[in-house]
Design a protein around this motif. Structure first.
Motif, PDB file in Angstrom:
ATOM      1  N   ILE A  36      27.689  17.465  -0.537  1.00 11.74           N
ATOM      2  CA  ILE A  36      27.167  16.904   0.712  1.00 11.74           C
ATOM      3  C   ILE A  36      27.458  15.407   0.783  1.00 11.74           C
ATOM      4  N   LYS A  37      27.328  14.717  -0.340  1.00 14.30           N
ATOM      5  CA  LYS A  37      27.588  13.280  -0.362  1.00 14.30           C
ATOM      6  C   LYS A  37      29.064  12.981  -0.103  1.00 14.30           C
ATOM      7  N   VAL A  38      29.957  13.804  -0.637  1.00 10.49           N
ATOM      8  CA  VAL A  38      31.392  13.636  -0.378  1.00 10.49           C
ATOM      9  C   VAL A  38      31.668  13.789   1.114  1.00 10.49           C
ATOM     10  N   ALA A  39      31.093  14.838   1.723  1.00 13.39           N
ATOM     11  CA  ALA A  39      31.297  15.079   3.161  1.00 13.39           C
ATOM     12  C   ALA A  39      30.714  13.943   3.996  1.00 13.39           C
ATOM     13  N   ALA A  40      29.538  13.452   3.600  1.00 12.08           N
ATOM     14  CA  ALA A  40      28.903  12.361   4.345  1.00 12.08           C
ATOM     15  C   ALA A  40      29.760  11.097   4.311  1.00 12.08           C
ATOM     16  N   ARG A  41      30.304  10.786   3.135  1.00 14.09           N
ATOM     17  CA  ARG A  41      31.155   9.589   3.030  1.00 14.09           C
ATOM     18  C   ARG A  41      32.351   9.688   3.973  1.00 14.09           C
ATOM     19  N   GLN A  42      32.937  10.867   4.074  1.00  8.12           N
ATOM     20  CA  GLN A  42      34.094  11.042   4.949  1.00  8.12           C
ATOM     21  C   GLN A  42      33.717  10.852   6.424  1.00  8.12           C
ATOM     22  N   LEU A  43      32.441  11.081   6.733  1.00  6.22           N
ATOM     23  CA  LEU A  43      31.962  10.898   8.107  1.00  6.22           C
ATOM     24  C   LEU A  43      31.399   9.498   8.345  1.00  6.22           C
ATOM     25  N   GLY A  44      31.428   8.657   7.289  1.00  6.13           N
ATOM     26  CA  GLY A  44      30.898   7.302   7.425  1.00  6.13           C
ATOM     27  C   GLY A  44      29.387   7.266   7.439  1.00  6.13           C
ATOM     28  N   ILE A  45      28.749   8.250   6.793  1.00  2.00           N
ATOM     29  CA  ILE A  45      27.290   8.338   6.748  1.00  2.00           C
ATOM     30  C   ILE A  45      26.824   8.183   5.306  1.00  2.00           C
ATOM     31  N   GLU A  46      25.772   7.432   5.114  1.00  6.42           N
ATOM     32  CA  GLU A  46      25.237   7.209   3.767  1.00  6.42           C
ATOM     33  C   GLU A  46      24.228   8.296   3.418  1.00  6.42           C
ATOM     34  N   CYS A  47      24.324   8.802   2.194  1.00  7.42           N
ATOM     35  CA  CYS A  47      23.387   9.806   1.702  1.00  7.42           C
ATOM     36  C   CYS A  47      22.677   9.253   0.471  1.00  7.42           C
ATOM     37  N   ILE A  48      21.359   9.203   0.515  1.00  6.65           N
ATOM     38  CA  ILE A  48      20.547   8.641  -0.562  1.00  6.65           C
ATOM     39  C   ILE A  48      19.838   9.777  -1.296  1.00  6.65           C
ATOM     40  N   GLU A  49      19.884   9.747  -2.615  1.00  5.97           N
ATOM     41  CA  GLU A  49      19.151  10.736  -3.406  1.00  5.97           C
ATOM     42  C   GLU A  49      17.743  10.229  -3.664  1.00  5.97           C
ATOM     43  N   ILE A  50      16.754  11.083  -3.428  1.00  2.08           N
ATOM     44  CA  ILE A  50      15.359  10.674  -3.601  1.00  2.08           C
ATOM     45  C   ILE A  50      14.576  11.720  -4.401  1.00  2.08           C
ATOM     46  N   HIS A  51      13.426  11.288  -4.923  1.00  2.00           N
ATOM     47  CA  HIS A  51      12.464  12.211  -5.516  1.00  2.00           C
ATOM     48  C   HIS A  51      11.735  12.932  -4.385  1.00  2.00           C
ATOM     49  N   ALA A  52      10.983  13.973  -4.733  1.00  2.98           N
ATOM     50  CA  ALA A  52      10.257  14.738  -3.722  1.00  2.98           C
ATOM     51  C   ALA A  52       9.217  13.902  -2.995  1.00  2.98           C
ATOM     52  N   ASN A  53       8.744  12.806  -3.627  1.00  5.88           N
ATOM     53  CA  ASN A  53       7.733  11.960  -2.984  1.00  5.88           C
ATOM     54  C   ASN A  53       8.340  10.884  -2.089  1.00  5.88           C
ATOM     55  N   GLY A  54       9.667  10.889  -1.941  1.00  2.12           N
ATOM     56  CA  GLY A  54      10.327   9.947  -1.043  1.00  2.12           C
ATOM     57  C   GLY A  54      10.868   8.692  -1.700  1.00  2.12           C
ATOM     58  N   LYS A  55      10.603   8.500  -2.982  1.00  2.77           N
ATOM     59  CA  LYS A  55      11.099   7.309  -3.685  1.00  2.77           C
ATOM     60  C   LYS A  55      12.552   7.515  -4.110  1.00  2.77           C
ATOM     61  N   HIS A  56      13.338   6.424  -4.048  1.00  2.00           N
ATOM     62  CA  HIS A  56      14.751   6.496  -4.414  1.00  2.00           C
ATOM     63  C   HIS A  56      14.903   6.862  -5.884  1.00  2.00           C
ATOM     64  N   ILE A  57      15.912   7.676  -6.187  1.00  2.00           N
ATOM     65  CA  ILE A  57      16.189   8.045  -7.574  1.00  2.00           C
ATOM     66  C   ILE A  57      16.594   6.825  -8.388  1.00  2.00           C
ATOM     67  N   ASP A  58      17.447   5.960  -7.800  1.00  2.00           N
ATOM     68  CA  ASP A  58      17.978   4.826  -8.556  1.00  2.00           C
ATOM     69  C   ASP A  58      17.105   3.575  -8.481  1.00  2.00           C
ATOM     70  N   ASP A  59      16.074   3.591  -7.648  1.00  2.00           N
ATOM     71  CA  ASP A  59      15.174   2.438  -7.543  1.00  2.00           C
ATOM     72  C   ASP A  59      13.849   2.915  -6.955  1.00  2.00           C
ATOM     73  N   GLU A  60      12.893   3.212  -7.833  1.00  2.00           N
ATOM     74  CA  GLU A  60      11.637   3.814  -7.372  1.00  2.00           C
ATOM     75  C   GLU A  60      10.718   2.829  -6.656  1.00  2.00           C
ATOM     76  N   SER A  61      11.137   1.570  -6.569  1.00  2.00           N
ATOM     77  CA  SER A  61      10.362   0.617  -5.766  1.00  2.00           C
ATOM     78  C   SER A  61      10.655   0.806  -4.276  1.00  2.00           C
ATOM     79  N   LYS A  62      11.696   1.570  -3.955  1.00  2.00           N
ATOM     80  CA  LYS A  62      12.077   1.825  -2.567  1.00  2.00           C
ATOM     81  C   LYS A  62      11.675   3.238  -2.165  1.00  2.00           C
ATOM     82  N   SER A  63      11.233   3.380  -0.913  1.00  2.00           N
ATOM     83  CA  SER A  63      10.854   4.688  -0.373  1.00  2.00           C
ATOM     84  C   SER A  63      11.494   4.888   0.988  1.00  2.00           C
ATOM     85  N   VAL A  64      11.711   6.140   1.343  1.00  2.00           N
ATOM     86  CA  VAL A  64      12.265   6.443   2.660  1.00  2.00           C
ATOM     87  C   VAL A  64      11.152   6.510   3.694  1.00  2.00           C
ATOM     88  N   ASN A  65      11.492   6.157   4.928  1.00  2.03           N
ATOM     89  CA  ASN A  65      10.577   6.306   6.062  1.00  2.03           C
ATOM     90  C   ASN A  65      11.407   6.308   7.334  1.00  2.03           C
TER      91      ASN A  65
END
Length: 255
Positions: A36-65
């Protein structure tokens, strides 16, 4: 006199998140996420991996909203929506799995999400449709998303004329019989089979005793397809649960 309705312009971030349920374990969902991330990059869209609670995998100080992602995609039924963003859950799992993981909890999780995306399985789609039939906040699945590759990566060929099979062999962890053990054992030692997957999974040598085991493949969305092309023939085996629900496994799309 009719008053014209002024439409509110929707802000699009061109960024979405995808939930990675088991960050420390390699599973089939990881390969799907990579594709999915490969396909998103080809479309110029960013895909972020997160934990189930919404926090970023690579930086848990950040959350999605709602201010930083367009939506969040779940590939599994095990967790409910736990963040302030539009949530979509993919109906990729056989209905039997809900019963095996605890039906009331896992099926309730589905209705916490804002929308559903179909894989064209009547069983999975009708399961959700029954749960939301009296709901004023949900609609039945309309859009479809398959766990396929973003494009044809290699042209068809027979490669080395070998059968490629990849799996985690979950059942070996508890000392049980794997779901395709009879077929794999019959092919093992013939020189026709190449088995890939983790050598050690949860402290268990899951492919111990198989002469055809080769190595682990990175779940990066490309490497597995490369190995299938080298072997030439994808051995596509689906569980009975997938067959009963009319669902396709990753292996079909990878092949």
């Amino acid at each position: 006199m009719n008053t014209p309705i002024q439409a509110t312009q929707l802000r699009v971030h061109k960024r979405f998140a995808i939930v990675k349920l088991w960050p420390k374990i390699k599973t089939a969902e990881d390969e799907c996420i990579a594709r999915i991330k490969v396909a998103a990059r080809q479309l110029g869209i960013e895909c972020i991996e997160i934990h189930a609670n919404g926090k970023h995998i690579d930086d848990e100080s950040k959350s999605v909203n709602t201010s930083n992602v367009d939506f969040v995609l779940h590939l599994h039924y095990d967790t409910p929506k736990l963040y302030d963003a539009f949530s979509i859950v993919a109906l990729w799992n056989p209905t039997r799995f809900y019963h095996e993981w605890g039906y009331h909890r896992t099926s309730r999780n589905l209705t916490t999400h804002d929308d559903f995306i179909s894989c064209n399985s009547d069983a999975a789609d009708h399961h959700v449709a029954r749960m939301i039939r009296h709901s004023g906040t949900h609609l039945a699945p309309r859009f479809k998303l398959y766990h396929t590759t973003h494009d044809i990566i290699h042209p068809p060929s027979l490669g080395d004329g070998k059968l490629f099979y990849v799996g985690i062999n979950w059942e070996a962890i508890g000392g049980g019989k794997s779901r395709h053990q009879d077929v794999l054992k019959a092919l093992d030692g013939t020189g026709l089979l190449r088995i890939y997957g983790p050598e050690i999974f949860q402290n268990t040598c899951v492919w111990a005793g198989y002469k055809s085991y080769v190595k682990e493949i990175p779940f990066d969305g490309i490497s597995m397809i490369d190995e299938i092309s080298k072997a030439g023939i994808a051995l596509v085996l689906s569980s009975q649960a997938h067959k009963d629900s009319g669902l396709m496994s990753n292996r079909l799309f990878e092949g």
